[in-house]
Design a protein around this motif. Structure first.
Motif, PDB file in Angstrom:
ATOM      1  N   ALA A  70       0.854  -1.190   0.000  1.00  0.00           N
ATOM      2  CA  ALA A  70       0.000   0.000   0.000  1.00  0.00           C
ATOM      3  C   ALA A  70       0.887   1.235   0.000  1.00  0.00           C
ATOM      4  N   LYS A  71       0.569   2.168  -0.881  1.00  0.00           N
ATOM      5  CA  LYS A  71       1.337   3.411  -0.994  1.00  0.00           C
ATOM      6  C   LYS A  71       0.372   4.583  -1.039  1.00  0.00           C
ATOM      7  N   LEU A  72       0.653   5.594  -0.209  1.00  0.00           N
ATOM      8  CA  LEU A  72      -0.201   6.773  -0.124  1.00  0.00           C
ATOM      9  C   LEU A  72       0.378   7.917  -0.953  1.00  0.00           C
ATOM     10  N   GLU A  73      -0.484   8.618  -1.651  1.00  0.00           N
ATOM     11  CA  GLU A  73      -0.079   9.820  -2.366  1.00  0.00           C
ATOM     12  C   GLU A  73      -1.165  10.872  -2.227  1.00  0.00           C
ATOM     13  N   VAL A  74      -0.765  12.133  -2.311  1.00  0.00           N
ATOM     14  CA  VAL A  74      -1.694  13.246  -2.136  1.00  0.00           C
ATOM     15  C   VAL A  74      -2.339  13.575  -3.470  1.00  0.00           C
ATOM     16  N   GLU A  75      -3.650  13.790  -3.445  1.00  0.00           N
ATOM     17  CA  GLU A  75      -4.335  14.243  -4.640  1.00  0.00           C
ATOM     18  C   GLU A  75      -5.296  15.371  -4.287  1.00  0.00           C
ATOM     19  N   SER A  76      -5.586  16.215  -5.263  1.00  0.00           N
ATOM     20  CA  SER A  76      -6.473  17.354  -5.067  1.00  0.00           C
ATOM     21  C   SER A  76      -7.918  16.929  -5.250  1.00  0.00           C
ATOM     22  N   VAL A  77      -8.768  17.387  -4.357  1.00  0.00           N
ATOM     23  CA  VAL A  77     -10.194  17.080  -4.438  1.00  0.00           C
ATOM     24  C   VAL A  77     -10.841  17.968  -5.500  1.00  0.00           C
ATOM     25  N   GLY A  78     -11.680  17.371  -6.301  1.00  0.00           N
ATOM     26  CA  GLY A  78     -12.363  18.121  -7.352  1.00  0.00           C
ATOM     27  C   GLY A  78     -11.530  18.329  -8.593  1.00  0.00           C
ATOM     28  N   ASP A  79     -10.276  17.924  -8.571  1.00  0.00           N
ATOM     29  CA  ASP A  79      -9.406  18.058  -9.740  1.00  0.00           C
ATOM     30  C   ASP A  79      -9.069  16.657 -10.231  1.00  0.00           C
ATOM     31  N   PRO A 136     -10.299  19.223   4.266  1.00  0.00           N
ATOM     32  CA  PRO A 136     -11.646  19.012   3.715  1.00  0.00           C
ATOM     33  C   PRO A 136     -11.901  19.858   2.481  1.00  0.00           C
ATOM     34  N   GLY A 137     -12.342  19.196   1.426  1.00  0.00           N
ATOM     35  CA  GLY A 137     -12.664  19.892   0.186  1.00  0.00           C
ATOM     36  C   GLY A 137     -11.487  20.281  -0.666  1.00  0.00           C
ATOM     37  N   MET A 138     -10.238  19.970  -0.207  1.00  0.00           N
ATOM     38  CA  MET A 138      -9.067  20.417  -0.959  1.00  0.00           C
ATOM     39  C   MET A 138      -8.061  19.290  -1.219  1.00  0.00           C
ATOM     40  N   LYS A 139      -7.622  18.616  -0.156  1.00  0.00           N
ATOM     41  CA  LYS A 139      -6.586  17.597  -0.301  1.00  0.00           C
ATOM     42  C   LYS A 139      -7.018  16.325   0.415  1.00  0.00           C
ATOM     43  N   SER A 140      -6.604  15.193  -0.133  1.00  0.00           N
ATOM     44  CA  SER A 140      -6.888  13.908   0.499  1.00  0.00           C
ATOM     45  C   SER A 140      -5.834  12.903   0.070  1.00  0.00           C
ATOM     46  N   TRP A 141      -5.813  11.765   0.758  1.00  0.00           N
ATOM     47  CA  TRP A 141      -4.879  10.692   0.435  1.00  0.00           C
ATOM     48  C   TRP A 141      -5.518   9.733  -0.563  1.00  0.00           C
ATOM     49  N   LEU A 142      -4.755   9.349  -1.551  1.00  0.00           N
ATOM     50  CA  LEU A 142      -5.110   8.238  -2.432  1.00  0.00           C
ATOM     51  C   LEU A 142      -4.281   7.040  -2.017  1.00  0.00           C
ATOM     52  N   LEU A 143      -4.958   5.964  -1.593  1.00  0.00           N
ATOM     53  CA  LEU A 143      -4.268   4.754  -1.172  1.00  0.00           C
ATOM     54  C   LEU A 143      -4.242   3.776  -2.347  1.00  0.00           C
ATOM     55  N   ASN A 144      -3.063   3.563  -2.896  1.00  0.00           N
ATOM     56  CA  ASN A 144      -2.883   2.586  -3.972  1.00  0.00           C
ATOM     57  C   ASN A 144      -2.492   1.245  -3.369  1.00  0.00           C
ATOM     58  N   LEU A 145      -3.343   0.255  -3.544  1.00  0.00           N
ATOM     59  CA  LEU A 145      -3.083  -1.096  -3.045  1.00  0.00           C
ATOM     60  C   LEU A 145      -2.737  -1.978  -4.234  1.00  0.00           C
ATOM     61  N   ASP A 146      -1.478  -2.352  -4.332  1.00  0.00           N
ATOM     62  CA  ASP A 146      -0.990  -3.153  -5.456  1.00  0.00           C
ATOM     63  C   ASP A 146      -0.696  -4.576  -5.000  1.00  0.00           C
ATOM     64  N   ILE A 147      -1.237  -5.532  -5.743  1.00  0.00           N
ATOM     65  CA  ILE A 147      -1.048  -6.955  -5.453  1.00  0.00           C
ATOM     66  C   ILE A 147      -0.255  -7.580  -6.586  1.00  0.00           C
ATOM     67  N   ILE A 148       0.729  -8.385  -6.229  1.00  0.00           N
ATOM     68  CA  ILE A 148       1.510  -9.122  -7.230  1.00  0.00           C
ATOM     69  C   ILE A 148       1.405 -10.606  -6.914  1.00  0.00           C
ATOM     70  N   VAL A 149       0.986 -11.382  -7.919  1.00  0.00           N
ATOM     71  CA  VAL A 149       0.906 -12.841  -7.792  1.00  0.00           C
ATOM     72  C   VAL A 149       2.196 -13.422  -8.367  1.00  0.00           C
ATOM     73  N   PHE A 150       3.009 -14.004  -7.503  1.00  0.00           N
ATOM     74  CA  PHE A 150       4.271 -14.591  -7.948  1.00  0.00           C
ATOM     75  C   PHE A 150       4.122 -16.054  -8.335  1.00  0.00           C
ATOM     76  N   SER A 151       3.223 -16.752  -7.685  1.00  0.00           N
ATOM     77  CA  SER A 151       2.976 -18.158  -8.043  1.00  0.00           C
ATOM     78  C   SER A 151       1.561 -18.514  -7.633  1.00  0.00           C
ATOM     79  N   ASP A 152       0.963 -19.422  -8.400  1.00  0.00           N
ATOM     80  CA  ASP A 152      -0.412 -19.842  -8.148  1.00  0.00           C
ATOM     81  C   ASP A 152      -0.461 -21.357  -8.133  1.00  0.00           C
ATOM     82  N   ALA A 153      -0.637 -21.908  -6.921  1.00  0.00           N
ATOM     83  CA  ALA A 153      -0.813 -23.349  -6.753  1.00  0.00           C
ATOM     84  C   ALA A 153      -2.217 -23.651  -6.244  1.00  0.00           C
TER      85      ALA A 153
END
Length: 333
Positions: A70-79, A136-153
């Motif tokens: 999980a990685k957090l980044e700042v994004e503008s609200v309404g933009d 409020p109304g200006m800035k918020s966190w975007l939480l990017n949750l990235d999953i990587i499948v290395f093997s599937d048994a």
């Protein structure tokens, strides 16, 4: 994904339907293989975890392995796509070595299907963490949750949701402090002022023009921030592999290829409320009626609670281990 012959498929099905049911590794129908979990594996991420199911105890190979970050980044609200209060965006990527028999286009389709299931569940507004807002109304966190499948048994969706829940549990949100800009009349250069309560109290003799909060800063604390809110809302996934007269859990690749239908159920178990069914999916070419689905949901809730309790205990142990190491590093620096 395994490719088996009709004879192998018939043999696996007849073994599962026998009395008593027989599986190649000797497990019962509702028994899981060994599950290993480790959190905090990616130092540059805000939260991370690795989950493996059925790993070989001798050499550590084989089994299903999934890593979540999980990685957090700042994004503008309404933009653009910014949302007041923050949002969660999920994605699943599969290593080509996990599915060597799939073409690039088929692998892209598989990744898209996995992403849509994960994103539809964890990005829903009803389980959005409450501490992803900044201004409020200006800035918020975007939480990017990235999953990587290395093997599937086998049992890949259960592993994906375990890793996702563990990574979210491990996520720390940076503590922010709002900043406003104020200047006296006639001055062109602004001054940064922290927005504490005393600074916001006006005076009849104050001729300065105050402007609302416009930005934020990160206090220089030694810790990583505060835990992500909503831990009790993030669901676990349980996969019920269906045959005409029974169901079983934690299927291997060969077992998955021999069943026509599987049911994914997503449950969360808040401590102060009844269990919540967050969603369900039927995958495969088989058919099922409403009566069977209702019965499966009852069984799925029971099995999912066992997974939830075991996972919660392990995550609390991981929290204690990591906090102890952090205190030791802080005292020794």
């Amino acid at each position: 994904m395994a490719s088996i012959s009709k004879a192998e498929k018939a043999f696996i099905q007849s073994s599962l339907l026998s009395d008593p049911p027989l599986r190649a590794d000797g497990r019962g129908l509702i028994d899981f293989r060994t599950i290993a979990l480790e959190s905090g594996i990616a130092p540059i991420a805000n939260g991370s975890a690795r989950v493996s199911i059925g790993r070989n105890a001798q050499d550590g190979g084989g089994g299903t392995e999934v890593v979540a970050a999980a990685k957090l980044e700042v994004e503008s609200v309404g933009d653009g796509e910014g949302v007041d209060g923050g949002r969660v965006a999920c994605s699943v990527s599969c290593s080509p070595t996990a599915y060597p028999l799939l073409s690039p286009n088929a692998l892209d389709d598989l990744q898209h299907d996995m992403t849509s299931i994960l994103n539809a569940t964890l990005s829903h507004p009803t389980i959005r963490p409450t501490n992803l807002g900044i201004i409020p109304g200006m800035k918020s966190w975007l939480l990017n949750l990235d999953i990587i499948v290395f093997s599937d048994a086998g049992n890949i969706f259960d592993a994906i949701f375990m890793a996702a829940r563990a990574a979210l549990w491990d996520t720390k949100v940076p503590i922010t402090k709002s900043v406003q800009y104020r200047a006296k009349k006639g001055e062109t250069q602004a001054m940064d002022v922290d927005t504490d309560e005393t600074a916001l109290v006006g005076s009849a003799l104050d001729t300065r023009q105050a402007i609302q909060v416009a930005d934020f800063e990160l206090p220089d604390y030694w810790d990583e921030g505060e835990p992500l809110d909503g831990r009790q809302a993030w669901p676990v996934c349980l996969t019920l592999n269906l045959l005409p007269t029974l169901h079983f859990l934690d299927a291997t690749l060969q077992e998955e290829a021999s069943v026509p239908l599987k049911l994914l159920v997503f449950y969360s178990f808040p401590s102060d409320a009844t269990p919540l069914l967050r969603g369900m999916r039927l995958l495969g070419t088989g058919v099922s009626d409403l009566t069977q689905v209702k019965s499966l949901l009852k069984d799925g809730e029971k099995y999912a609670r066992n997974v939830w309790v075991a996972l919660e205990g392990k995550l609390k142990d991981e929290d204690f281990r990591r906090n102890q190491k952090a205190r030791e590093r802080f005292l020794n620096r």
